[in-house]
Each structure stands twice: as C-alpha cells, then as structure tokens.
Design a protein around this motif. Structure first.
Motif, short mmCIF file in Angstrom:
data_model
loop_
_atom_site.label_atom_id
_atom_site.label_comp_id
_atom_site.label_asym_id
_atom_site.label_seq_id
_atom_site.Cartn_x
_atom_site.Cartn_y
_atom_site.Cartn_z
N LYS A 130 -3.88 34.86 43.27
CA LYS A 130 -3.85 36.07 44.09
C LYS A 130 -2.99 35.86 45.33
CE LYS A 130 -8.59 37.48 42.91
NZ LYS A 130 -9.95 37.76 43.46
N ARG A 131 -2.38 36.94 45.76
CA ARG A 131 -1.75 36.98 47.09
C ARG A 131 -2.66 37.82 47.97
NH1 ARG A 131 1.65 40.69 49.41
NH2 ARG A 131 2.19 41.63 47.41
N LEU A 132 -3.13 37.26 49.09
CA LEU A 132 -4.20 37.85 49.88
C LEU A 132 -3.72 38.47 51.19
CD1 LEU A 132 -6.74 34.93 49.36
CD2 LEU A 132 -6.55 37.05 48.04
N PHE A 133 -2.43 38.73 51.34
CA PHE A 133 -1.92 39.30 52.59
C PHE A 133 -0.92 40.40 52.28
CE2 PHE A 133 1.10 36.04 51.41
CZ PHE A 133 2.33 36.60 51.70
N THR A 134 -0.63 41.21 53.29
CA THR A 134 0.38 42.26 53.19
C THR A 134 1.66 41.75 53.82
OG1 THR A 134 -1.30 43.99 53.32
CG2 THR A 134 0.97 44.63 53.78
N GLU A 135 2.74 41.81 53.09
CA GLU A 135 4.02 41.30 53.59
C GLU A 135 4.45 42.08 54.84
OE1 GLU A 135 6.19 39.81 49.50
OE2 GLU A 135 6.12 41.95 49.95
N TYR A 137 -3.01 32.79 49.97
CA TYR A 137 -2.90 32.67 48.51
C TYR A 137 -4.15 31.99 47.98
CZ TYR A 137 2.14 33.47 49.18
OH TYR A 137 3.35 33.99 49.54
N GLN A 138 -4.47 32.30 46.73
CA GLN A 138 -5.55 31.62 46.02
C GLN A 138 -4.97 30.96 44.77
OE1 GLN A 138 -8.99 31.16 46.74
NE2 GLN A 138 -8.56 29.68 45.11
N ILE A 139 -5.09 29.62 44.72
CA ILE A 139 -4.63 28.85 43.57
C ILE A 139 -5.82 28.63 42.62
CG2 ILE A 139 -3.69 26.61 42.83
CD1 ILE A 139 -2.21 26.47 45.46
N ASP A 140 -5.55 28.64 41.32
CA ASP A 140 -6.60 28.38 40.32
C ASP A 140 -7.26 27.03 40.63
OD1 ASP A 140 -8.24 28.22 38.17
OD2 ASP A 140 -6.67 28.04 36.67
N ALA A 141 -8.56 27.06 40.91
CA ALA A 141 -9.27 25.87 41.39
C ALA A 141 -10.16 25.23 40.35
CB ALA A 141 -10.08 26.25 42.62
N ALA A 142 -10.05 25.61 39.08
CA ALA A 142 -10.97 25.07 38.06
C ALA A 142 -10.88 23.56 37.96
CB ALA A 142 -10.67 25.72 36.72
N SER A 143 -9.69 23.02 37.84
CA SER A 143 -9.53 21.57 37.71
C SER A 143 -9.94 20.86 38.99
CB SER A 143 -8.09 21.23 37.36
OG SER A 143 -7.21 21.67 38.40
N LEU A 144 -9.71 21.46 40.11
CA LEU A 144 -10.10 20.84 41.38
C LEU A 144 -11.61 20.83 41.55
CD1 LEU A 144 -7.39 22.48 43.69
CD2 LEU A 144 -7.38 20.19 42.72
N GLN A 145 -12.27 21.85 41.06
CA GLN A 145 -13.73 21.87 41.11
C GLN A 145 -14.31 20.78 40.21
OE1 GLN A 145 -14.51 25.90 39.96
NE2 GLN A 145 -14.30 26.71 42.07
N ALA A 146 -13.71 20.58 39.04
CA ALA A 146 -14.17 19.51 38.14
C ALA A 146 -13.98 18.14 38.79
CB ALA A 146 -13.43 19.59 36.82
N TYR A 174 -7.82 23.26 49.71
CA TYR A 174 -6.40 23.61 49.74
C TYR A 174 -6.01 24.57 48.62
CZ TYR A 174 -5.35 20.06 53.24
OH TYR A 174 -5.29 19.33 54.40
N SER A 175 -6.92 24.80 47.69
CA SER A 175 -6.61 25.79 46.65
C SER A 175 -6.54 27.19 47.25
CB SER A 175 -7.66 25.73 45.54
OG SER A 175 -8.94 26.13 46.04
N ARG A 176 -7.14 27.37 48.41
CA ARG A 176 -6.99 28.62 49.16
C ARG A 176 -6.06 28.31 50.33
NH1 ARG A 176 -10.96 33.49 50.48
NH2 ARG A 176 -11.03 33.32 48.23
N ILE A 177 -4.84 28.84 50.26
CA ILE A 177 -3.82 28.55 51.28
C ILE A 177 -4.06 29.48 52.45
CG2 ILE A 177 -1.36 28.45 51.76
CD1 ILE A 177 -0.88 27.99 48.80
N GLU A 178 -4.20 28.91 53.67
CA GLU A 178 -4.51 29.68 54.87
C GLU A 178 -3.33 29.64 55.83
OE1 GLU A 178 -8.00 27.83 56.36
OE2 GLU A 178 -9.33 28.74 54.85
#
Length: 435
Positions: free
Chosen positions: A103-108, A119-128, A198-202
């Motif tokens: 996902k992109r979580l901001f308005t340009e 941004y939200q990066i797929d975190a499945a592998s990081l959670q494992a 870091y899977s959620r970029i701030e």
C-alpha cells in the motif's frame, strides 16, 4: 531719424498738391494723397523699429523648477546578490528491508508529519522470522536455566570433594555459555522485530512530500539506490547567494579608510526580492559566510535562513538577497531623475546657486540606493539640486526654485499605481513671456 522721415512726408504731400486741380484730376489727386500717407506711416513705424525701442516692452519671467536641498544622513548600504533557495531539510525515503509494496499510505504533494506511515511492505516473511527468533530465545533461556542449576549444585559438591575440580569448572563455563546464548537469541529477536517494524516505511522528517517513484506491487530491496519519494521541509528556507571576492576586498578597504562604518550584530538581517522584482514579506538572518573563494567563479558563498510560513518560497527559486554591508554616517543622496549624462557618460546635475541662477556641476556617483544615487563628490550639504523642470532650463538661467518632497511624491505613486497628477511644486511649468 524721425525728423528726416517727417520731411520726406511733407515733400510727398507737396508733390501731391502740385497735381492739376481740374475736376478730371480730382480722383487721381485724392488717390496720390492717400498712397503717400500710407507710405509715410509705414516708414515711420520702420524707423521706430530700427531704433531698437519696441512699442511695448516685453519682460522675461523666471522659470519655476523643483529642487531638493541636500542634507547628510545615515544610510545603510546594501549589496544586491543573486541567490537560490534551498530546502532547510531534505530526506530521500528508501526501504530498509526487502519485500513487495502492498500500500501507499500518503497523498502525493501533501504535508506529512514525522513518523507518519508512507508505505506498507508485505510483512509475512518478517513476521515468521520474528516468531522464530522468539522461539530461539525461549530455547536458550531454558538451556541456560538447566546449566545454571548444574553449576550451582557442583559449587556445593566441590566443597566436600564430591566432584573433581575439572567437573566444577566445566559446569561453570557451560552456565556462562548458556547465558551468552540467551543474549545472542534476544539480539536476534530484536533484529527481527526492527525489520518487521521497517515493513511500514515512515516519514523521517516533517515536510511536503513529492511524487512516489513506486506503486503497490513493486519489489523493493533494502538500501536501494533509487528513492521511493522525497520529503522537503520548507519552513524555514535556506537562501544561498554569492558575492564577488573583489567586492569584499573593496569593502574592507573602505572600512579601513573610515569612509563607511561596519554593520554590527550577531545576526545580520537579509531582505529578499523575488524573481518578479517584488519584496518578500519576511526578513531572514545571515547564518553563514564563506571563507574560501571559488577558484572558477571568484565568488564567496553565503547562506541566510528565511521564514516561509505561507510556503511561497520553493526549493530552487531564483531570488535577490539584499545584504547590509556597511553604514555611511554622512551620506549625500541625490534623486536619480536629477542626474543627466553627456555623450561620454559623465554625470552632472543643475544646482540653484545664490541668486537662483543655475550652474551645471559634474558629480561622481558611488552606487544606487533605491531611486537615488549615493554621491561620492561634486556637491556638498545645503546645495539645491534641480529635480523637476530642468528640461526647460539651462546653466546660467535665473529660475524660481520650489522645494519638492520626494518621499511624498513616491508615496503617491505607490498608492495610485501610476504617475500622479503633478502639482505646481512637483512639476513647475515655464511661464511664457508676454508679447
């Protein structure tokens, strides 16, 4: 002269009287008499004119001109320097873990706050990975508890020689090793949790965010060279401008000679003009002055910090910085409209001397100060300089000087947005001589 003309007139009348008096010549004699009277009158007028005495004397009146009386004043001298705006803070956003953008979580183009998700990066592998690290910690802690208990027991047994000294030392070393394994497992768990975060970029800073370089579904890698987006903080703003090293050296010489006074202050105020020539509403402060001359351009770089609450300034804009460089304590300023130049470019002014007689005076000018010239030489305080009506006069003419308020005149122009209707004191008109 009048006597001679009168005699000739009498001769003409006598000739006319000698014409025969017959009735047939009556009209002719009357014509001759009228003609000679007209000629005599014309000759009389011509004689009077040649005598240099006009019938009605004509008096030439003095032309009214506007003047400004020079008065010494303390004048701050500014250097107008070209510059560019720079963002106060700039942050290029890059991923710190690899994965797929979900996902992109901001308005340009919007304003974002520090810590806001971008941004939200797929975190499945990081959670494992995080769960695996947590299990490793639990295993290491269990092993550490067992070995610690063995070490405590062997410490009591060795006192009664129930075990060998070697067995005791090995149990103690095993307990310490188990403790280290727990620390390593906890560090791995912390790393896994950081990567999961870091899977959620701030947003690293607050500011206005640019366009996104990626879209959902894109694969990103840790510390890649291409930034995902950029954030700039624009309040306040930097303004970087350059000054010629030759100007700096000349200013130092004038300060040493005592002609100008140094501008004091820890933070020198800097005024900004936009690229359209308008004044920027907020003043900045000089934050840095370079000490190394660029070997290519021969200039020094300076930097000012300028407030930008309305966001009018944007990075990369061309501006003019007005930097106070010195203070002229007894400056003489002449309006630019009073200065004329000859074919060689030499400047001069018209001065109304005693007796209101004009004199042409050559002057030397230093620099422009707004709509005026800073005078270097040629005039002194108290002299009256013609600023209006000098197109209709010349050196040596006697005039009627009228003092002009240049500040009030400029204020009227700025208020109306156009040249005002000139009053008698502002635009004196020449009065023609009576005929």
């Amino acid at each position: 002269m009048k006597t001679a003309i009168t005699a000739r007139l009498h001769q003409a009348q006598a000739s006319a009287s000698r014409v025969p008096h017959s009735d047939s010549h009556g009209p002719q004699r009357a014509a001759y008499g009228g003609w000679w009277c007209a000629v005599g009158a014309a000759l009389l007028l011509a004689a009077c004119s040649k005598g240099g005495e006009p019938a009605a004397p004509v008096g030439k009146q003095a032309v009214q001109v506007g003047v400004v009386t020079l008065q010494p004043q303390s004048q701050q001298l500014d250097a107008s320097l070209p510059g560019r705006t720079r963002a106060f803070l700039t942050a290029e956003v890059r991923p710190q873990v690899s994965g797929i953008i979900q996902k992109r979580l901001f308005t340009e183009g919007a304003v974002v706050k520090q810590g806001q998700p971008l941004y939200q990066i797929d975190a499945a592998s990081l959670q494992a990975t995080e769960r695996s690290a947590a299990a490793a910690v639990a295993k290491a802690e269990a092993s550490q508890r067992t070995l610690a208990a063995t070490a405590r027991r062997n410490a009591e047994l060795v006192k009664i020689d129930a075990i060998s000294q070697q067995a005791y030392e090995e149990s103690q070393a095993a307990a310490l090793q188990a403790q280290s394994d727990v620390a390593v497992a906890k560090a791995s768990l912390e790393t896994a949790r950081i990567n999961l975060k870091y899977s959620r970029i701030e947003a690293p800073i607050s500011g206005r965010i640019a366009l996104s370089a990626v879209t959902p579904g894109a694969l990103v890698t840790a510390n890649q060279t291409t930034a995902l987006t950029t954030i700039v903080q624009m309040d306040p703003m930097y303004v970087d401008f350059t000054q010629s090293s030759a100007d700096v050296v000349q200013l130092k010489r004038e300060l040493e000679a005592g002609r100008f006074a140094k501008v004091e202050g820890d933070k020198i105020a800097v005024r900004i003009k936009l690229d359209d020539g308008s004044d920027y509403a907020h003043q900045g402060k000089l934050a840095f002055a370079g000490v190394i001359v660029n070997d290519t351009t021969g200039t020094l770089t300076l930097r000012a910090v300028v407030p930008n609450p309305e966001g009018l300034l944007m990075p990369g804009m061309y501006v003019q910085a007005l930097l106070p460089t010195a203070l002229a304590p007894d400056a003489l300023l002449v309006p630019q409209q009073s200065v004329t130049r000859d074919l060689t470019g030499r400047p001069s002014v018209l001065v109304a001397k005693e007796g209101d007689v004009l004199e042409k005076r050559d002057v030397e000018l230093d620099r422009a100060v707004g709509s005026q010239w800073l005078l270097q030489s040629g005039l002194k305080a108290g002299e009256r300089v013609v600023v209006d009506g000098f197109q209709r006069v010349k050196a040596g003419d006697k005039v009627k000087p009228v003092e002009v308020d240049m500040q009030a005149k400029a204020a009227r122009k700025s208020t109306r947005g156009e040249p005002p209707v000139q009053a008698a004191a502002d635009a004196p008109a020449a009065q023609p001589a009576s005929k």
